[in-house]
Enzyme design. Structure first.
Site, mmCIF file in Angstrom:
data_model
loop_
_atom_site.group_PDB
_atom_site.id
_atom_site.type_symbol
_atom_site.label_atom_id
_atom_site.label_comp_id
_atom_site.label_asym_id
_atom_site.label_seq_id
_atom_site.Cartn_x
_atom_site.Cartn_y
_atom_site.Cartn_z
ATOM 1 N N SER A 144 7.288 -16.547 0.510
ATOM 2 C CA SER A 144 6.427 -17.584 1.089
ATOM 3 C C SER A 144 5.734 -17.016 2.314
ATOM 4 O O SER A 144 6.284 -16.136 2.995
ATOM 5 C CB SER A 144 7.276 -18.786 1.513
ATOM 6 O OG SER A 144 6.502 -19.682 2.291
ATOM 7 N N TYR A 157 14.389 -21.613 6.332
ATOM 8 C CA TYR A 157 13.544 -21.192 5.212
ATOM 9 C C TYR A 157 12.742 -19.949 5.592
ATOM 10 O O TYR A 157 12.648 -18.999 4.821
ATOM 11 C CB TYR A 157 12.627 -22.357 4.834
ATOM 12 C CG TYR A 157 11.734 -22.127 3.631
ATOM 13 C CD1 TYR A 157 12.278 -21.992 2.355
ATOM 14 C CD2 TYR A 157 10.351 -22.086 3.778
ATOM 15 C CE1 TYR A 157 11.456 -21.801 1.248
ATOM 16 C CE2 TYR A 157 9.525 -21.899 2.671
ATOM 17 C CZ TYR A 157 10.085 -21.756 1.419
ATOM 18 O OH TYR A 157 9.265 -21.571 0.326
HETATM 19 N N1 LIG Z 1 5.770 -25.486 -2.974
HETATM 20 C C1 LIG Z 1 5.407 -24.707 -1.935
HETATM 21 O O1 LIG Z 1 4.677 -25.126 -1.022
HETATM 22 C C2 LIG Z 1 5.859 -23.275 -1.898
HETATM 23 C C3 LIG Z 1 5.186 -22.392 -1.044
HETATM 24 C C4 LIG Z 1 5.589 -21.072 -0.970
HETATM 25 C C5 LIG Z 1 6.666 -20.641 -1.731
HETATM 26 N N2 LIG Z 1 7.303 -21.517 -2.557
HETATM 27 C C6 LIG Z 1 8.444 -21.025 -3.318
HETATM 28 O O2 LIG Z 1 8.141 -21.087 -4.690
HETATM 29 C C7 LIG Z 1 9.342 -21.267 -5.430
HETATM 30 C C8 LIG Z 1 9.162 -22.430 -6.394
HETATM 31 O O3 LIG Z 1 8.916 -23.586 -5.604
HETATM 32 P P1 LIG Z 1 8.329 -24.953 -6.182
HETATM 33 O O4 LIG Z 1 7.216 -25.322 -5.312
HETATM 34 O O5 LIG Z 1 8.151 -24.878 -7.644
HETATM 35 O O6 LIG Z 1 9.544 -25.920 -5.802
HETATM 36 P P2 LIG Z 1 10.436 -26.896 -6.704
HETATM 37 O O7 LIG Z 1 9.569 -27.716 -7.564
HETATM 38 O O8 LIG Z 1 11.349 -27.569 -5.729
HETATM 39 O O9 LIG Z 1 11.261 -25.889 -7.618
HETATM 40 C C9 LIG Z 1 12.290 -25.088 -7.095
HETATM 41 C C10 LIG Z 1 13.192 -24.699 -8.226
HETATM 42 O O10 LIG Z 1 14.249 -23.871 -7.705
HETATM 43 C C11 LIG Z 1 15.432 -24.242 -8.368
HETATM 44 N N3 LIG Z 1 16.606 -23.878 -7.591
HETATM 45 C C12 LIG Z 1 16.801 -24.007 -6.260
HETATM 46 N N4 LIG Z 1 18.026 -23.567 -5.943
HETATM 47 C C13 LIG Z 1 18.605 -23.151 -7.096
HETATM 48 C C14 LIG Z 1 19.859 -22.601 -7.432
HETATM 49 N N5 LIG Z 1 20.806 -22.379 -6.512
HETATM 50 N N6 LIG Z 1 20.107 -22.304 -8.723
HETATM 51 C C15 LIG Z 1 19.184 -22.546 -9.674
HETATM 52 N N7 LIG Z 1 17.977 -23.063 -9.429
HETATM 53 C C16 LIG Z 1 17.704 -23.356 -8.148
HETATM 54 C C17 LIG Z 1 15.318 -25.725 -8.562
HETATM 55 O O11 LIG Z 1 16.085 -26.066 -9.680
HETATM 56 P P3 LIG Z 1 17.131 -27.269 -9.688
HETATM 57 O O12 LIG Z 1 16.458 -28.425 -9.042
HETATM 58 O O13 LIG Z 1 17.421 -27.436 -11.117
HETATM 59 O O14 LIG Z 1 18.275 -26.772 -8.901
HETATM 60 C C18 LIG Z 1 13.839 -25.883 -8.910
HETATM 61 O O15 LIG Z 1 13.656 -25.738 -10.295
HETATM 62 C C19 LIG Z 1 10.448 -21.474 -4.405
HETATM 63 O O16 LIG Z 1 11.138 -20.262 -4.198
HETATM 64 C C20 LIG Z 1 9.700 -21.861 -3.148
HETATM 65 O O17 LIG Z 1 10.402 -21.509 -1.982
HETATM 66 C C21 LIG Z 1 6.930 -22.819 -2.653
#
Ligand SMILES: NC(=O)c1ccc[n+]([C@@H]2O[C@H](COP(=O)([O-])OP(=O)(O)OC[C@H]3O[C@@H](n4cnc5c(N)ncnc54)[C@H](OP(=O)(O)O)[C@@H]3O)[C@@H](O)[C@H]2O)c1
Length: 237
Positions: A144, A157
């Site tokens: 990120s 984070y």
């Molecule tokens: N959205 C943003 O603004 C943003 C910006 C920069 C980077 N990111 C990064 O992009 C990635 C995806 O984010 P997203 O926006 O798609 O968020 P999201 O919709 O909250 O998805 C995150 C996923 O991570 C899974 N997860 C978290 N902890 C886990 C664990 N211990 N074991 C297995 N699965 C786990 C969750 O699965 P479960 O719910 O099934 O546990 C969920 O499917 C993340 O790493 C996030 O930090 C996001």
């Protein structure tokens, strides 16, 4: 650009906003997918959606807590049995728990660390034996911009994503001789369930597909090219 047809891609955090958009994109591109995250129900719904067009054998869902060493070991045993090898791993599992450091307990600190950093370490460790040397295999870790530009809202984070960035760079050096390419993708804010009910102007964020575009670009890069790092963020809105 490289063809993704029949490439075996493991997506962690697959039930999430970016993960499910990536799964849909790679499925259309003809990849064979292994989808994993904790929530078995959401994972099953996504798999059913993709398998609905009669392509069930091209999509495998294996629920796991990716921060649990034993579960991750079992996950990749299962992946090996079902696919024999892996061409690419995209680590998307991660979460943020914002808050004042003074009010944060160690359980929340560890939860953020484990979901972002330990999960990528464990998947990298266990996927390696399944990646054929010199085959153009790839690991893409989604960190990120928060890991590069500190903010006062979510110090845990920021710390975890900075660590994931450095892990990715050091791991990349270790596996370089095997011909495995490792990339960090560092997005700014993306409109997904990640934000929960936090007061954020969602209309000012990127879409999940914006990030998927970048992941797909990395995965389609020819084996002679290494992309170390990509930053992307919303612009002009
Ligand atoms: N959205 C943003 O603004 C943003 C910006 C920069 C980077 N990111 C990064 O992009 C990635 C995806 O984010 P997203 O926006 O798609 O968020 P999201 O919709 O909250 O998805 C995150 C996923 O991570 C899974 N997860 C978290 N902890 C886990 C664990 N211990 N074991 C297995 N699965 C786990 C969750 O699965 P479960 O719910 O099934 O546990 C969920 O499917 C993340 O790493 C996030 O930090 C996001």
């Amino acid at each position: 650009m490289a063809d993704l047809t029949d490439r075996v891609v493991v997506v962690t955090g697959a039930a999430g906003g970016i993960g499910s958009a990536l799964a849909r994109r790679l499925h259309v591109a003809g990849a064979r997918l292994v989808l994993t995250s904790r929530d078995a129900g959401r994972l099953a719904a996504l798999t059913d959606e993709l398998a609905g067009d009669g392509d069930g054998d091209r999509v495998t869902a294996v629920p796991a807590d990716l921060a649990d060493a034993a579960q991750v070991a079992r996950l990749y045993e299962e992946v090996g049995r079902r696919t024999g090898h892996v061409d690419a791993l995209v680590n998307l599992a991660g979460r943020s728990i914002p808050g004042e450091v003074a009010d944060t307990d160690v359980e929340d600190y560890l939860a953020v660390w484990h979901s972002n950093v330990t999960s990528a370490f464990l998947s990298s460790k266990h996927v390696l034996p399944l990646m054929k040397p010199q085959s153009g295999a790839q690991v893409v870790n989604v960190s990120s911009l928060a890991g590069r530009r500190p903010n006062a809202t979510a110090p845990l984070y920021c710390t975890a994503k900075a660590a994931l960035d450095m892990f990715t760079r050091a791991f990349g050096l270790q596996v370089r001789e095997r011909g495995i390419r490792v990339t960090t993708l560092a997005p700014g804010g993306v409109d997904t369930p990640f934000w929960g009910d936090r007061p954020v102007d969602r209309s000012a964020l990127m879409t999940a597909d914006d990030v998927v575009d970048a992941v797909e670009f990395v995965l389609r890069t020819p084996a002679r090219v290494q992309i170390s790092s990509i930053e992307l963020e919303a612009f002009g809105r």
